[in-house]
Structures are given as C-alpha cells and as structure tokens.
Design a protein around this motif. Structure first.
Motif, PDB file in Angstrom:
ATOM      1  N   SER A 155       0.838  -1.204   0.000  1.00 57.45           N
ATOM      2  CA  SER A 155       0.000   0.000   0.000  1.00 57.45           C
ATOM      3  C   SER A 155       0.878   1.261   0.000  1.00 57.45           C
ATOM      4  CB  SER A 155      -0.980  -0.096   1.163  1.00 57.45           C
ATOM      5  OG  SER A 155      -0.974   1.026   1.952  1.00 57.45           O
ATOM      6  N   MET A 156       2.016   1.200   0.694  1.00 55.10           N
ATOM      7  CA  MET A 156       2.941   2.355   0.669  1.00 55.10           C
ATOM      8  C   MET A 156       3.519   2.540  -0.741  1.00 55.10           C
ATOM      9  SD  MET A 156       5.397   3.116   3.956  1.00 55.10           S
ATOM     10  CE  MET A 156       6.360   1.710   3.774  1.00 55.10           C
ATOM     11  N   THR A 157       3.740   1.442  -1.425  1.00 59.41           N
ATOM     12  CA  THR A 157       4.268   1.505  -2.787  1.00 59.41           C
ATOM     13  C   THR A 157       3.258   2.195  -3.705  1.00 59.41           C
ATOM     14  OG1 THR A 157       5.421  -0.582  -2.407  1.00 59.41           O
ATOM     15  CG2 THR A 157       5.142   0.086  -4.699  1.00 59.41           C
ATOM     16  N   LEU A 158       1.999   1.810  -3.565  1.00 59.18           N
ATOM     17  CA  LEU A 158       0.968   2.411  -4.426  1.00 59.18           C
ATOM     18  C   LEU A 158       0.791   3.887  -4.083  1.00 59.18           C
ATOM     19  CD1 LEU A 158      -1.608  -0.541  -4.523  1.00 59.18           C
ATOM     20  CD2 LEU A 158       0.210   0.026  -6.164  1.00 59.18           C
ATOM     21  N   PHE A 159       0.944   4.199  -2.800  1.00 56.63           N
ATOM     22  CA  PHE A 159       0.865   5.600  -2.365  1.00 56.63           C
ATOM     23  C   PHE A 159       1.981   6.420  -3.020  1.00 56.63           C
ATOM     24  CE2 PHE A 159       2.198   8.829   0.807  1.00 56.63           C
ATOM     25  CZ  PHE A 159       1.015   9.539   0.922  1.00 56.63           C
ATOM     26  N   ALA A 160       3.186   5.856  -2.981  1.00 54.28           N
ATOM     27  CA  ALA A 160       4.334   6.571  -3.585  1.00 54.28           C
ATOM     28  C   ALA A 160       4.142   6.721  -5.095  1.00 54.28           C
ATOM     29  CB  ALA A 160       5.628   5.811  -3.289  1.00 54.28           C
ATOM     30  N   ALA A 161       3.651   5.657  -5.714  1.00 53.44           N
ATOM     31  CA  ALA A 161       3.461   5.714  -7.175  1.00 53.44           C
ATOM     32  C   ALA A 161       2.435   6.783  -7.540  1.00 53.44           C
ATOM     33  CB  ALA A 161       3.007   4.350  -7.685  1.00 53.44           C
ATOM     34  N   GLN A 162       1.430   6.932  -6.691  1.00 44.05           N
ATOM     35  CA  GLN A 162       0.409   7.944  -6.983  1.00 44.05           C
ATOM     36  C   GLN A 162       0.998   9.359  -6.855  1.00 44.05           C
ATOM     37  OE1 GLN A 162      -2.455   7.030  -8.323  1.00 44.05           O
ATOM     38  NE2 GLN A 162      -2.781   9.223  -8.684  1.00 44.05           N
ATOM     39  N   ILE A 163       1.869   9.542  -5.884  1.00 47.91           N
ATOM     40  CA  ILE A 163       2.532  10.859  -5.760  1.00 47.91           C
ATOM     41  C   ILE A 163       3.275  11.158  -7.059  1.00 47.91           C
ATOM     42  CG2 ILE A 163       4.358  12.151  -4.572  1.00 47.91           C
ATOM     43  CD1 ILE A 163       3.562  10.840  -1.990  1.00 47.91           C
ATOM     44  N   VAL A 164       3.949  10.143  -7.572  1.00 47.54           N
ATOM     45  CA  VAL A 164       4.714  10.346  -8.811  1.00 47.54           C
ATOM     46  C   VAL A 164       3.766  10.693  -9.963  1.00 47.54           C
ATOM     47  CG1 VAL A 164       6.218   9.229 -10.513  1.00 47.54           C
ATOM     48  CG2 VAL A 164       6.578   8.812  -8.079  1.00 47.54           C
ATOM     49  N   ARG A 165       2.671   9.932 -10.048  1.00 49.52           N
ATOM     50  CA  ARG A 165       1.726  10.176 -11.162  1.00 49.52           C
ATOM     51  C   ARG A 165       1.143  11.582 -11.087  1.00 49.52           C
ATOM     52  NH1 ARG A 165      -0.669   5.512  -9.488  1.00 49.52           N
ATOM     53  NH2 ARG A 165       0.362   3.738 -10.429  1.00 49.52           N
ATOM     54  N   ASP A 166       0.920  12.060  -9.863  1.00 44.88           N
ATOM     55  CA  ASP A 166       0.274  13.367  -9.694  1.00 44.88           C
ATOM     56  C   ASP A 166       1.229  14.535  -9.913  1.00 44.88           C
ATOM     57  OD1 ASP A 166      -2.035  12.067  -9.109  1.00 44.88           O
ATOM     58  OD2 ASP A 166      -1.891  12.315  -6.924  1.00 44.88           O
ATOM     59  N   ALA A 167       2.511  14.255  -9.946  1.00 37.84           N
ATOM     60  CA  ALA A 167       3.478  15.363 -10.024  1.00 37.84           C
ATOM     61  C   ALA A 167       3.910  15.576 -11.480  1.00 37.84           C
ATOM     62  CB  ALA A 167       4.702  15.032  -9.175  1.00 37.84           C
ATOM     63  N   PRO A 168       3.766  16.786 -11.989  1.00 32.08           N
ATOM     64  CA  PRO A 168       4.094  17.023 -13.392  1.00 32.08           C
ATOM     65  C   PRO A 168       5.583  16.864 -13.715  1.00 32.08           C
ATOM     66  CG  PRO A 168       3.489  19.060 -12.286  1.00 32.08           C
ATOM     67  CD  PRO A 168       3.241  17.969 -11.309  1.00 32.08           C
ATOM     68  N   ALA A 202       9.208   3.086   8.139  1.00 30.24           N
ATOM     69  CA  ALA A 202       8.727   4.192   7.298  1.00 30.24           C
ATOM     70  C   ALA A 202       7.201   4.199   7.213  1.00 30.24           C
ATOM     71  CB  ALA A 202       9.325   4.072   5.901  1.00 30.24           C
ATOM     72  N   THR A 203       6.653   5.378   7.154  1.00 31.67           N
ATOM     73  CA  THR A 203       5.196   5.548   7.054  1.00 31.67           C
ATOM     74  C   THR A 203       4.889   6.336   5.778  1.00 31.67           C
ATOM     75  OG1 THR A 203       5.327   7.663   8.170  1.00 31.67           O
ATOM     76  CG2 THR A 203       5.000   5.724   9.571  1.00 31.67           C
ATOM     77  N   ASN A 204       3.614   6.482   5.483  1.00 30.21           N
ATOM     78  CA  ASN A 204       3.235   7.310   4.337  1.00 30.21           C
ATOM     79  C   ASN A 204       3.743   8.743   4.515  1.00 30.21           C
ATOM     80  OD1 ASN A 204       2.026   5.195   3.120  1.00 30.21           O
ATOM     81  ND2 ASN A 204      -0.069   5.967   3.248  1.00 30.21           N
ATOM     82  N   GLU A 205       3.761   9.195   5.773  1.00 38.13           N
ATOM     83  CA  GLU A 205       4.275  10.558   6.022  1.00 38.13           C
ATOM     84  C   GLU A 205       5.748  10.661   5.638  1.00 38.13           C
ATOM     85  OE1 GLU A 205       2.736  13.443   6.575  1.00 38.13           O
ATOM     86  OE2 GLU A 205       1.062  12.088   6.209  1.00 38.13           O
ATOM     87  N   ASP A 206       6.513   9.608   5.948  1.00 40.57           N
ATOM     88  CA  ASP A 206       7.928   9.601   5.561  1.00 40.57           C
ATOM     89  C   ASP A 206       8.055   9.620   4.038  1.00 40.57           C
ATOM     90  OD1 ASP A 206       9.209   9.460   8.148  1.00 40.57           O
ATOM     91  OD2 ASP A 206       8.458   7.408   8.284  1.00 40.57           O
ATOM     92  N   VAL A 207       7.169   8.886   3.381  1.00 39.98           N
ATOM     93  CA  VAL A 207       7.214   8.844   1.909  1.00 39.98           C
ATOM     94  C   VAL A 207       6.893  10.231   1.355  1.00 39.98           C
ATOM     95  CG1 VAL A 207       6.110   7.868  -0.154  1.00 39.98           C
ATOM     96  CG2 VAL A 207       6.637   6.394   1.790  1.00 39.98           C
ATOM     97  N   ARG A 208       5.879  10.850   1.949  1.00 38.78           N
ATOM     98  CA  ARG A 208       5.508  12.196   1.485  1.00 38.78           C
ATOM     99  C   ARG A 208       6.675  13.169   1.708  1.00 38.78           C
ATOM    100  NH1 ARG A 208       0.164  13.532   1.098  1.00 38.78           N
ATOM    101  NH2 ARG A 208      -0.482  12.277   2.861  1.00 38.78           N
ATOM    102  N   ALA A 209       7.305  13.040   2.900  1.00 39.04           N
ATOM    103  CA  ALA A 209       8.448  13.920   3.203  1.00 39.04           C
ATOM    104  C   ALA A 209       9.574  13.684   2.209  1.00 39.04           C
ATOM    105  CB  ALA A 209       8.927  13.674   4.631  1.00 39.04           C
ATOM    106  N   LEU A 210       9.793  12.422   1.878  1.00 37.02           N
ATOM    107  CA  LEU A 210      10.860  12.096   0.917  1.00 37.02           C
ATOM    108  C   LEU A 210      10.609  12.804  -0.414  1.00 37.02           C
ATOM    109  CD1 LEU A 210      13.271  10.292  -0.083  1.00 37.02           C
ATOM    110  CD2 LEU A 210      11.514   8.703  -0.862  1.00 37.02           C
ATOM    111  N   PHE A 211       9.379  12.731  -0.897  1.00 36.09           N
ATOM    112  CA  PHE A 211       9.100  13.383  -2.180  1.00 36.09           C
ATOM    113  C   PHE A 211       9.227  14.898  -2.069  1.00 36.09           C
ATOM    114  CE2 PHE A 211       7.405   9.275  -3.453  1.00 36.09           C
ATOM    115  CZ  PHE A 211       7.950   9.201  -4.727  1.00 36.09           C
ATOM    116  N   GLY A 212       8.892  15.422  -0.887  1.00 35.20           N
ATOM    117  CA  GLY A 212       9.111  16.852  -0.669  1.00 35.20           C
ATOM    118  C   GLY A 212      10.590  17.199  -0.834  1.00 35.20           C
TER     119      GLY A 212
END
Ligand SMILES: Cc1ncc(COP(=O)(O)O)c(C=O)c1O
Length: 473
Positions: free
Chosen positions: A369-382, A439-449
């Motif tokens: 589920s964290m993987t799919l969350f990260a992939a969605q961040i990527v898809r949403d980012a131009p 790692a949590t989804n928050e960590d993943v979000r922070a990483l992409f930040g």
C-alpha cells in the motif's frame, strides 16, 4: 557474583545505552552525517591500542562510532531492499550472538538446530515443496551460488572429483537478474560467458519464448543447457518472471530450475501477493532472503531445495573430527558451504513468533500500500514520471531536469534521505524501495518533498516552477 556476571551486566547496560541513543538519533538526526573517510578516521581514532581499555571506555568509543554510521532503521532510509528494525528480530539476534553456538552440528547447536529445521520446513512448504531441504546462508548471493552448485553437480556429477570436461554448460537468467548469478558462474568454473542473458518483456519479466530460443540455439551450437535462474522480484523493477511458463520450458529441456526469490520470495506471506510466486512449487530450488522484506536482521537467507538429500550430496565432506553421531538432517553443516556458521535462524524465529503469520501478511500488505501511495505521488506530479508501473515494492521514476545520480547524492549529502538510482532503458532513474518497517506514508511524502525541493535547486530548467509544487502534506 563472579566477574563474568558483572561484565555481562555491564555489557547489557552499555548495549542498552547505545541502542537508546541510536533510537534518539534515528528520530532526530539526519539519516546520515556525511563525512569523508579521512575526516571520519581522524575523528574516530580507529587505531588498535597496545594496552586494553575498560569496557566503559570501549563503550564510549563505540557509541561515537555508531553515531557516524548511517541509520538504516530511520524512516528516511529507502536505499536498498532492506531497512527498519524489528525489535523481536533484534532480540533473537542479540541472544544468538550471546549464545555463540556454531550451526554445523546438533551437538553444538542443540535446540538452535531444531529452530533452523522448523524454519526451513515452514519456508519450504510456503514455496510449495512437500518435503523441503535447505540451509541458512549468509545472503541471497550464496543461496544462489548453492543452487548453481547443485545444478552443476546434477549436470556433471564427475566435476566434484575430476574437475570440468565436456561441452560448455549454459545458465539462463534474465537481463534484469542480480549480478550474483554471474559471480556464481565464475566461482563454480562455469564461466560468465556461459551465462546467457535472456531478454525481458516491457515489464522486466523473462520471456519464455526467448528462453526457449536461446536453449535451442545453444543446443544447435553444441552447448549443454544446465540451469535456469528465474527471478522472483528483480532488484530494480521488482518484476517476477512467469514461473509456470518457465517451468514448462525447463521440463521440456531438462534444466534445473532455480527461483531467485531473494527479494520477492516473501510475497508468499501475503495472500493478496502470493500469486506472484505461482509456479514456485515446480522449481528445484528457491532462494529467499528474510533480511529483506521480512525485516529480519542482516543477514538471513535460505536456500530451499525440493528434493531432500541433494545439498548433502554436493556439500557433505568426511570430517570425523566434526560430524560425530546424529543424522545428516541434524547436522546442517553437511548441507552448507560453510564450516563454522553463525546462528541466523533465531532472529527470524523470534520475529515470526512476535508477528505471527497474520502480522507478516500485514507487513507485506502495508508495504504494497505504501508503494501504491508513492506511485500515486509520482503520477500526480508534473515533474516526475513513473518509468514502469510498480510490480512489487519498487517505484522507479524519472525527475525532470536533474540526473538521478546527482539527485540521490545530494539527498545523502544533505542528510535528508537515502535512496538509490539504477539504470532502466539505459537511463539512470530513481529507484525507491518500500521495504522499511519504520517508514510511514508521512515519511514517503516527506521524501518526495525533499526530492522535489532538491531537484528544483539542482535543476537548470525551471527551478521556481518545480519548487512551488512540493506537496505540503
Ligand atoms: C534478486 C536478488 N538476488 C540476490 C540478491 C543478493 O542478495 P544478498 O544481498 O542477500 O546477497 C539480491 C540483492 O539485492 C537481489 O535483489
């Protein structure tokens, strides 16, 4: 109380102190305190003294050393196919270190050997072997090497005593497989030129038709096909080779079928992902690293073999000073490349005790589920592009305007995160692996930040546009 008792108490006290300091470091400090090796050598004074020191000062020195070691258990570590820390595994590992048994014989390992046998039975049955044989190894590379050894001995039994003769043996592996397959071919005298790189499909999975074509071409050229190494969870894309279709080819041409599930073997633990390993029961051998996705402390890998007795047939030697009494089964040294061998099973057993089958399934599901969350961040980012849909627990993506290599180096240099890069379609991309239990989804979000902020700063293209798009939550 004797002095041994006192010193063990002191060890426990120092260990607790170092561990708790480490936990604080993981929570508050950068994932790595980047220093060049010369500065670090000077800072830490690693020279070995003429005169011994008391445990307290060794502990102080050690604490300093620990501080300058990257924190693989922090939520910002996404660099490899392992990460995080499972307390129950650490408990087993610490106790195993304190016990200091060697796992060659029941005489010396006692109950610890029974633990190993139970784990081999459970893991073997999970991959579909009725009466599995196996042994713990120091990692997937050596598990794969053990499998190649068995395949070689099946194809050329005389090599064990006489050395090589006859037509060249061939090993087939996908173009995406791990480099240890090549290394094993060199070690075993098969030779890297005899490892055939089989093309993959668009998702990074070995093409059975290409395997068959390669075998036929080799037969026509007078080579002897020996072994298929199918990968279950490739290192970069996390792709799973189609095991059932490949097993058909192996049966047709009488090849030893090995499944390198160092990374993806653990998928059998989650009912929703177990289909990825469909067909593993038809393999002759399977590698499974518990120190990757399962979260056992490094190192913890098993080679599982469908037919009992083959490991001992290749690896048992006559050593009357060591193997005294007890059956082959109770003396795992008869199945191992090693003689003295550390106890890698206990930490997995304590982990499995603490999480249970349900907890392990949940762990796998959470990673997916964290993987799919990260992939969605990527898809949403131009400014980010997924280079492949995630097959397992890897997210591979391109960052507009910067080289992946430079970006990953900069993230480490600033102590923001550790993440790696890899080549896909001959281009360096960021390879994010979601296998860290901390790692949590928050960590993943922070990483992409961090990724997007640093990319924006490095980018020569349009830094301000990129910087504005860093997500805030
Ligand atoms: C597919 C695969 N096989 C084998 C290995 C080697 O495993 P180890 O590092 O445990 O030797 C790896 C390591 O990442 C891997 O990804």
């Amino acid at each position: 109380m004797d002095s041994t008792f006192n010193s063990l108490e002191e060890v426990a006290r120092l260990f607790t102190r170092i561990l708790l300091d480490r936990q604080k470091q993981e929570a508050r400090e950068p994932v790595v305190l980047p220093r060049d090796p010369d500065t670090l050598r000077e800072l830490l004074d690693l020279t070995l003294p003429d005169q011994g020191r008391d445990l307290e000062s060794v502990g102080l020195h050690l604490g300093k050393l620990v501080r300058h070691t990257p924190t693989t258990a922090s939520g910002a570590f996404f660099n490899q196919l392992f990460g995080g820390r499972e307390p129950a595994s650490l408990l087993g590992e610490t106790v195993a270190a304190a016990l200091n048994n060697s796992m060659y014989t029941y005489k010396v390992g006692g109950a610890q050997v029974l633990v190993e046998l139970e784990l081999i039975r459970e893991m073997g049955q999970r991959v579909g072997f009725d009466n599995p044989d196996g042994v713990f190894t120091p990692g997937g590379s050596l598990s794969n090497l053990s499998a190649m050894l068995l395949a070689r001995d099946r194809a050329r039994p005389h090599v064990r005593s006489e050395g090589f003769s006859g037509p060249r043996l061939r090993v087939y592996t996908s173009a995406e497989s791990h480099y240890c397959v090549i290394k094993a071919s060199r070690v075993l005298g098969i030779g890297a030129d005899n490892v055939v790189s089989v093309p993959v499909d668009g998702r990074g999975r070995m093409r059975p038709d290409a395997l068959e074509a390669a075998i036929q071409a080799d037969l026509a050229a007078g080579y002897e096909p020996m072994m298929l190494n199918a990968t279950a969870g490739t290192t970069v894309l996390g792709a799973f080779d189609p095991l059932n279709e490949l097993a058909d080819v192996c049966e047709k041409y009488d090849l030893w079928m090995h499944v390198d599930g160092a990374f993806g073997g653990s998928s059998v633990l989650d009912p929703d992902q177990a289909h990825l390993m469909a067909g593993s029961h038809r393999a002759d051998s399977v590698t499974w690293d518990a120190h990757k996705v399962m979260g056992a402390q490094l190192s913890c890998s098993v080679i599982l073999v469908r037919q009992a007795g083959l490991l001992a047939a290749s690896l048992d030697e006559n050593a009357s000073y060591l193997f005294q009494g007890d059956s082959l089964e109770l003396n795992p040294g008869t199945r191992s490349l090693q003689c003295g061998r550390r106890n890698d099973g206990l930490k997995l057993w304590t982990l499995w005790q603490a999480l249970g089958n349900d907890g392990l399934a949940l762990r796998l599901a959470r990673f997916r589920s964290m993987t799919l969350f990260a992939a969605q961040i990527v898809r949403d980012a131009p400014d980010l592009t997924l280079v492949r849909e995630p097959e397992f627990l890897n997210v591979c993506f391109d960052v507009e305007g910067v080289s992946a290599e430079q970006l990953c180096a900069e993230l480490t240099k600033r102590g923001l995160a550790m993440v790696g890069y890899a080549l896909v379609d001959d281009k360096a991309i960021v390879r994010l692996t979601l296998v860290n239990g901390q790692a949590t989804n928050e960590d993943v979000r922070a990483l992409f930040g961090h990724i997007r902020k640093v990319a924006a700063e490095l980018s020569t293209a349009a830094p301000s546009r990129l910087a504005q798009q860093v997500p805030t939550r």
